[in-house]
Design a protein around this motif. Structure first.
Motif, PDB file in Angstrom:
ATOM      1  N   HIS A 103       0.847  -1.191   0.000  1.00  0.00           N
ATOM      2  CA  HIS A 103       0.000   0.000   0.000  1.00  0.00           C
ATOM      3  C   HIS A 103       0.885   1.245   0.000  1.00  0.00           C
ATOM      4  CE1 HIS A 103      -2.464   3.238   1.886  1.00  0.00           C
ATOM      5  NE2 HIS A 103      -3.389   2.725   1.097  1.00  0.00           N
ATOM      6  N   ARG A 104       0.535   2.180  -0.884  1.00  0.00           N
ATOM      7  CA  ARG A 104       1.251   3.462  -0.957  1.00  0.00           C
ATOM      8  C   ARG A 104       0.257   4.549  -1.337  1.00  0.00           C
ATOM      9  NH1 ARG A 104       2.724   6.422  -5.247  1.00  0.00           N
ATOM     10  NH2 ARG A 104       4.539   7.820  -5.119  1.00  0.00           N
ATOM     11  N   GLU A 105       0.018   5.478  -0.438  1.00  0.00           N
ATOM     12  CA  GLU A 105      -0.901   6.586  -0.680  1.00  0.00           C
ATOM     13  C   GLU A 105      -2.263   6.060  -1.132  1.00  0.00           C
ATOM     14  OE1 GLU A 105       1.226   9.210  -3.284  1.00  0.00           O
ATOM     15  OE2 GLU A 105       2.665   9.775  -1.726  1.00  0.00           O
ATOM     16  N   THR A 106      -2.663   6.321  -2.377  1.00  0.00           N
ATOM     17  CA  THR A 106      -3.961   5.840  -2.850  1.00  0.00           C
ATOM     18  C   THR A 106      -3.826   4.642  -3.783  1.00  0.00           C
ATOM     19  OG1 THR A 106      -3.946   7.428  -4.682  1.00  0.00           O
ATOM     20  CG2 THR A 106      -5.004   8.127  -2.632  1.00  0.00           C
ATOM     21  N   ASP A 107      -2.667   3.980  -3.739  1.00  0.00           N
ATOM     22  CA  ASP A 107      -2.416   2.843  -4.625  1.00  0.00           C
ATOM     23  C   ASP A 107      -2.262   1.563  -3.817  1.00  0.00           C
ATOM     24  OD1 ASP A 107      -2.347   4.440  -6.957  1.00  0.00           O
ATOM     25  OD2 ASP A 107      -0.243   4.957  -6.559  1.00  0.00           O
ATOM     26  N   LEU A 108      -2.780   0.468  -4.370  1.00  0.00           N
ATOM     27  CA  LEU A 108      -2.587  -0.867  -3.811  1.00  0.00           C
ATOM     28  C   LEU A 108      -1.958  -1.740  -4.885  1.00  0.00           C
ATOM     29  CD1 LEU A 108      -3.262  -2.581  -1.201  1.00  0.00           C
ATOM     30  CD2 LEU A 108      -5.099  -3.572  -2.579  1.00  0.00           C
ATOM     31  N   PHE A 109      -0.792  -2.288  -4.577  1.00  0.00           N
ATOM     32  CA  PHE A 109      -0.088  -3.187  -5.492  1.00  0.00           C
ATOM     33  C   PHE A 109      -0.334  -4.593  -4.988  1.00  0.00           C
ATOM     34  CE2 PHE A 109       1.907   0.916  -5.284  1.00  0.00           C
ATOM     35  CZ  PHE A 109       2.031   1.272  -6.620  1.00  0.00           C
ATOM     36  N   ALA A 110      -1.106  -5.368  -5.765  1.00  0.00           N
ATOM     37  CA  ALA A 110      -1.735  -6.566  -5.206  1.00  0.00           C
ATOM     38  C   ALA A 110      -1.237  -7.882  -5.770  1.00  0.00           C
ATOM     39  CB  ALA A 110      -3.253  -6.475  -5.408  1.00  0.00           C
ATOM     40  N   GLY A 111      -0.358  -7.873  -6.795  1.00  0.00           N
ATOM     41  CA  GLY A 111       0.007  -9.141  -7.420  1.00  0.00           C
ATOM     42  C   GLY A 111      -1.265  -9.859  -7.840  1.00  0.00           C
ATOM     43  N   ASP A 112      -1.423 -11.125  -7.458  1.00  0.00           N
ATOM     44  CA  ASP A 112      -2.728 -11.763  -7.629  1.00  0.00           C
ATOM     45  C   ASP A 112      -3.254 -12.288  -6.297  1.00  0.00           C
ATOM     46  OD1 ASP A 112      -1.100 -13.992  -7.430  1.00  0.00           O
ATOM     47  OD2 ASP A 112      -1.510 -14.749  -9.430  1.00  0.00           O
ATOM     48  N   ILE A 113      -2.777 -11.669  -5.202  1.00  0.00           N
ATOM     49  CA  ILE A 113      -3.409 -11.909  -3.910  1.00  0.00           C
ATOM     50  C   ILE A 113      -4.825 -11.348  -3.961  1.00  0.00           C
ATOM     51  CG2 ILE A 113      -3.278 -11.480  -1.425  1.00  0.00           C
ATOM     52  CD1 ILE A 113      -1.035 -13.289  -2.648  1.00  0.00           C
ATOM     53  N   VAL A 114      -4.942 -10.177  -4.561  1.00  0.00           N
ATOM     54  CA  VAL A 114      -6.228  -9.616  -4.968  1.00  0.00           C
ATOM     55  C   VAL A 114      -6.157  -9.524  -6.489  1.00  0.00           C
ATOM     56  CG1 VAL A 114      -7.761  -7.620  -4.872  1.00  0.00           C
ATOM     57  CG2 VAL A 114      -6.493  -8.307  -2.822  1.00  0.00           C
ATOM     58  N   PHE A 174      -7.673   3.153  -0.597  1.00  0.00           N
ATOM     59  CA  PHE A 174      -6.933   3.177  -1.855  1.00  0.00           C
ATOM     60  C   PHE A 174      -7.913   3.299  -3.012  1.00  0.00           C
ATOM     61  CE2 PHE A 174      -7.443  -1.094  -0.178  1.00  0.00           C
ATOM     62  CZ  PHE A 174      -8.068  -1.784  -1.205  1.00  0.00           C
ATOM     63  N   GLU A 175      -7.434   3.883  -4.078  1.00  0.00           N
ATOM     64  CA  GLU A 175      -8.223   4.060  -5.291  1.00  0.00           C
ATOM     65  C   GLU A 175      -7.802   3.068  -6.362  1.00  0.00           C
ATOM     66  OE1 GLU A 175     -10.834   6.061  -5.974  1.00  0.00           O
ATOM     67  OE2 GLU A 175     -10.866   6.638  -3.856  1.00  0.00           O
ATOM     68  N   ARG A 176      -6.540   3.125  -6.754  1.00  0.00           N
ATOM     69  CA  ARG A 176      -6.059   2.267  -7.831  1.00  0.00           C
ATOM     70  C   ARG A 176      -5.567   0.929  -7.282  1.00  0.00           C
ATOM     71  NH1 ARG A 176      -2.326   5.817 -11.861  1.00  0.00           N
ATOM     72  NH2 ARG A 176      -1.140   6.179  -9.948  1.00  0.00           N
ATOM     73  N   ILE A 177      -5.824  -0.124  -8.047  1.00  0.00           N
ATOM     74  CA  ILE A 177      -5.305  -1.455  -7.722  1.00  0.00           C
ATOM     75  C   ILE A 177      -4.474  -1.941  -8.906  1.00  0.00           C
ATOM     76  CG2 ILE A 177      -5.851  -3.838  -7.119  1.00  0.00           C
ATOM     77  CD1 ILE A 177      -8.528  -2.863  -6.030  1.00  0.00           C
ATOM     78  N   TYR A 178      -3.236  -2.289  -8.652  1.00  0.00           N
ATOM     79  CA  TYR A 178      -2.336  -2.799  -9.686  1.00  0.00           C
ATOM     80  C   TYR A 178      -2.227  -4.316  -9.548  1.00  0.00           C
ATOM     81  CZ  TYR A 178      -0.790   1.971 -10.646  1.00  0.00           C
ATOM     82  OH  TYR A 178      -0.748   3.297 -10.997  1.00  0.00           O
ATOM     83  N   GLY A 179      -2.666  -5.031 -10.573  1.00  0.00           N
ATOM     84  CA  GLY A 179      -2.535  -6.473 -10.599  1.00  0.00           C
ATOM     85  C   GLY A 179      -1.158  -6.898 -11.066  1.00  0.00           C
ATOM     86  N   ALA A 180      -1.033  -8.137 -11.516  1.00  0.00           N
ATOM     87  CA  ALA A 180       0.275  -8.724 -11.783  1.00  0.00           C
ATOM     88  C   ALA A 180       0.697  -8.694 -13.246  1.00  0.00           C
ATOM     89  CB  ALA A 180       0.297 -10.171 -11.284  1.00  0.00           C
ATOM     90  N   TRP A 181      -0.201  -8.303 -14.157  1.00  0.00           N
ATOM     91  CA  TRP A 181       0.120  -8.355 -15.582  1.00  0.00           C
ATOM     92  C   TRP A 181      -0.064  -6.997 -16.230  1.00  0.00           C
ATOM     93  CZ3 TRP A 181      -2.040 -12.303 -12.850  1.00  0.00           C
ATOM     94  CH2 TRP A 181      -1.360 -13.534 -12.908  1.00  0.00           C
ATOM     95  N   TRP A 182       0.527  -6.832 -17.394  1.00  0.00           N
ATOM     96  CA  TRP A 182       0.391  -5.577 -18.129  1.00  0.00           C
ATOM     97  C   TRP A 182      -1.084  -5.204 -18.273  1.00  0.00           C
ATOM     98  CZ3 TRP A 182       4.569  -2.878 -18.357  1.00  0.00           C
ATOM     99  CH2 TRP A 182       5.816  -3.451 -18.625  1.00  0.00           C
TER     100      TRP A 182
END
Length: 257
Positions: free
Chosen positions: A169-180, A218-226
């Motif tokens: 988690h960073r500010e309004t971003d969540l970097f989730a891989g494929d856990i989410v 958080f607002e944005r969620i980043y998954g694991a692929w392009w």
């Protein structure tokens, strides 16, 4: 020394092996063609890393696709998740790292090579220690529910896909891989024990993921692929996706929030 790398999952091993426990686990698979191995040297001759903007962050993904096909993200000076291929061009573009943080064992790749090249630690939750196939002093195991990375970054243990399944988690971003898991319908996310083998998670495990993330906005969620990015309303999307998942397990396939 040339260390063996599993072609299917991309994980590098610390010595001679004949089988890949990562792929033999129910969350992954051994191809019908059988187990294959390669090396970082061979990978460099047949592949390259694409480095490009991924919704505001530098993304790193290997072409042609190798292993599971995930891409890593450079979040300031922290590498989130990892890819197996590391070459001089990639190292030059990345610059310097103060840490590498990885969501779960399927993306451990050649993390030790990266840690040594950038003289930084790899942060892994201790619950997934058994899945480290190349032990090294550069790997730092953390415990508990959260880990403060500094500069507004927090690692959160969600569990789920793996016992130590982690998001950043960073500010309004969540970097989730494929856990989410970011899915084609960007109004929702998904959770699974095994994605390739379609094994669901128990409802309690999914609720635990939701509970771990509930204190964080958080607002944005980043998954694991392009391109696997949700642009907004991330916290609400996770909350209602947990509710829908649990409702489906209970037989309510027409759930609406």
């Amino acid at each position: 020394m040339s260390y063996p790398i599993c072609v299917t999952c991309g994980v590098q091993y610390g010595g001679s092996v004949s089988s890949c426990p990562v792929c033999e686990d129910a969350r992954q698979y051994v191809p019908v063609s059988g187990q294959e191995w390669t090396s970082l040297e061979a990978l460099r001759s047949a592949h390259r890393n694409a480095l490009r903007d991924e919704h505001g962050f530098l993304g790193i993904g290997t072409e042609p696709k190798f292993g599971i096909g995930q891409r890593a993200l450079l979040v300031e000076d922290v590498l989130w998740d990892c890819v197996t291929l590391l070459d001089d061009e990639t190292a030059s573009r990345v610059g310097a790292l103060r840490a590498i943080a990885i969501s779960h064992p399927h993306y451990y790749s050649s993390m030790v090579e990266w840690a040594r090249a950038f003289d930084c630690p790899v942060l892994i939750h201790e619950a997934d220690r058994e899945w480290v196939m190349r032990p090294d002093a550069a790997i730092e195991y953390w415990s508990g529910d959260t880990y403060d990375l500094g500069r507004g970054m927090t690692l959160i243990r969600c569990g789920g896909h793996f016992a130590g399944g982690t998001v950043l988690h960073r500010e309004t971003d969540l970097f989730a891989g494929d856990i989410v898991q970011v899915i084609p319908d960007r109004a929702w996310v998904a959770f699974m024990y095994s994605f390739p083998n379609f094994i669901p998670l128990p409802g309690a495990s999914v609720q635990a993921v939701g509970a771990a993330l509930a204190p964080f906005a958080f607002e944005r969620i980043y998954g694991a692929w392009w391109g696997a990015v949700i642009e907004g309303d991330g916290s609400n999307i996770v909350r209602r996706s947990v509710e829908r998942y649990v409702a489906a397990l209970d037989g309510n396939l027409m759930y609406r929030p």
